[in-house]
Design an enzyme around this catalytic site. Structure first.
Site, short mmCIF file in Angstrom:
data_model
loop_
_atom_site.label_atom_id
_atom_site.label_comp_id
_atom_site.label_asym_id
_atom_site.label_seq_id
_atom_site.Cartn_x
_atom_site.Cartn_y
_atom_site.Cartn_z
N LYS A 93 1.19 93.99 61.56
CA LYS A 93 1.81 93.23 62.93
C LYS A 93 1.37 92.99 64.06
O LYS A 93 2.62 92.45 64.95
CB LYS A 93 3.34 94.84 62.73
CG LYS A 93 3.69 94.46 61.51
CD LYS A 93 5.50 94.97 61.32
CE LYS A 93 5.97 94.52 60.24
NZ LYS A 93 7.10 96.06 59.96
N LYS A 138 5.46 87.06 45.85
CA LYS A 138 6.75 88.27 45.27
C LYS A 138 7.95 87.48 46.11
O LYS A 138 8.19 85.99 47.28
CB LYS A 138 6.61 88.88 46.51
CG LYS A 138 7.49 90.21 45.86
CD LYS A 138 7.42 91.48 46.74
CE LYS A 138 7.99 92.98 46.32
NZ LYS A 138 7.84 93.34 47.13
N LYS A 166 12.52 87.83 51.47
CA LYS A 166 13.42 86.97 52.96
C LYS A 166 12.98 86.22 53.95
O LYS A 166 13.75 85.71 55.31
CB LYS A 166 13.86 88.39 53.86
CG LYS A 166 14.02 89.44 54.37
CD LYS A 166 14.41 90.71 54.07
CE LYS A 166 13.82 91.54 55.44
NZ LYS A 166 14.60 92.43 55.24
#
Length: 329
Positions: free
Chosen positions: A111, A192, A195
């Site tokens: 991140k 996978k 969202k």
């Protein structure tokens, strides 16, 4: 009963993959374990958030927990920031964590990569996560592979705290999915369902309109050939749809293969779509009843009170162990 703790960030809508892989299991676990479910909004702000969207997502996620079957009479459901002990214990855990071990966290590296300004909260996310778990003297934490490293650090911090300040904290066990259903993207069944997928046709969320869900499944990528059978290597698209129907209906995949013997792909996908929409329709109905209701606020208020009673008891022991403040009973 042994205690289970699970925390989910309110940073987007729950996908069908999230539901099958986690939320559906939570409703079953609550009958055999003392379950504590936390909406971890303080973790969410380690990355930039729109405050209005965050507030909306907190209530939406809480309503979904209840709509899928979490029973507030059997489980505790609460919002992390409404129990101040989490931030207090999180600071204590940060003070015994080492910078090197925090910098080695894979999620921190992923991140922060390429970012000009990295939040200190992103670095200290794992000690706060450890506090979330340890405050409840948690026995078991069910997690996916992506959180295993954080849970291993939680165990290390608990053992470190206990060795320095007396045996105060329960060292939790890590529970990984046991060959659980892994739901893949509808447009790319080799990855996978997520969202964050830019292709919205790849992902089903629990709050998608039922007609939209039907269209997404009917346009799902399938495979060459005409037979409906489970084969992840040669028929990943068909296998994914079989996995979805099996997970939602409880029918074994072998029975579904027999059911669809001789069926066309079109008929097969239409039937899977019906199974999904039939399952999600009552969840969506209950969600809409709850999301802006006084009932939801009452449940979250009561959940925060129950959680605080447990957390504050552990926090006092931690503070006494570290020598903070005046000694209290």
């Amino acid at each position: 009963m042994k205690r289970i703790f699970s925390g989910v960030q309110p940073t987007g809508t729950v996908t069908l993959g999230n539901y099958i892989g986690a939320f559906k299991q939570f409703t079953e676990l609550q009958h055999d374990y003392d379950c504590v479910f936390c909406i971890v909004d303080q973790h969410a702000i380690t990355m930039p958030q729109d405050r209005l969207a965050l507030r909306k997502n907190i209530k939406s996620l809480a309503a979904l927990y209840l709509a899928v079957g979490i029973d507030p009479e059997k489980s505790i459901l609460f919002v992390q920031s409404e129990v101040p002990a989490h931030a207090q214990a999180g600071w204590m855990m940060t003070c015994i964590a080492h910078i090197g071990e925090l910098e080695r966290m894979t999620q921190y590296k992923d991140k922060s990569a390429g970012s000009q300004g990295v939040s200190a909260g992103l670095l200290t996310y794992p000690p706060l996560m450890a506090a979330d778990i340890l405050l409840y003297q948690t026995d078991i934490v069910p997690v996916g592979d992506d959180q295993k490293q954080h849970l291993e650090l939680t165990r290390d911090l608990a053992e470190r705290f206990n060795s320095r300040f007396n045996d105060i904290l329960t060292v939790p066990e890590i529970r990984l999915p046991e060959n659980g259903a892994r739901i893949m993207a509808l447009q790319d069944p080799l990855k996978k369902m997520s969202k964050s997928d830019p292709n919205k046709k790849s992902t089903i969320t629990l709050l998608d309109d039922l007609k939209t869900i039907e269209k997404k499944i009917k346009s799902a990528v399938t495979d060459s050939g005409t037979d409906v059978r489970f084969d992840k290597e040669e028929k990943p698209g068909i296998s994914n749809l079989l996995t979805i129907e099996a997970a939602l209906t409880g029918q074994p995949v072998k029975e579904l293969e027999t059911k669809y013997e001789g069926a066309s792909y079109g008929d097969f996908k239409a039937s899977v779509a019906k199974a999904v929409t039939d399952h999600l329709a009552p969840i969506q109905e209950r969600y809409h009843e709850l999301v802006e209701s006084d009932e939801l606020d009452r449940i979250l208020d009561e959940g925060a009170e129950k959680a605080a009673r447990i957390a504050n008891k552990t926090l006092r022991k931690m503070e006494n162990g570290m020598g903070l403040g005046r000694k209290r009973k």
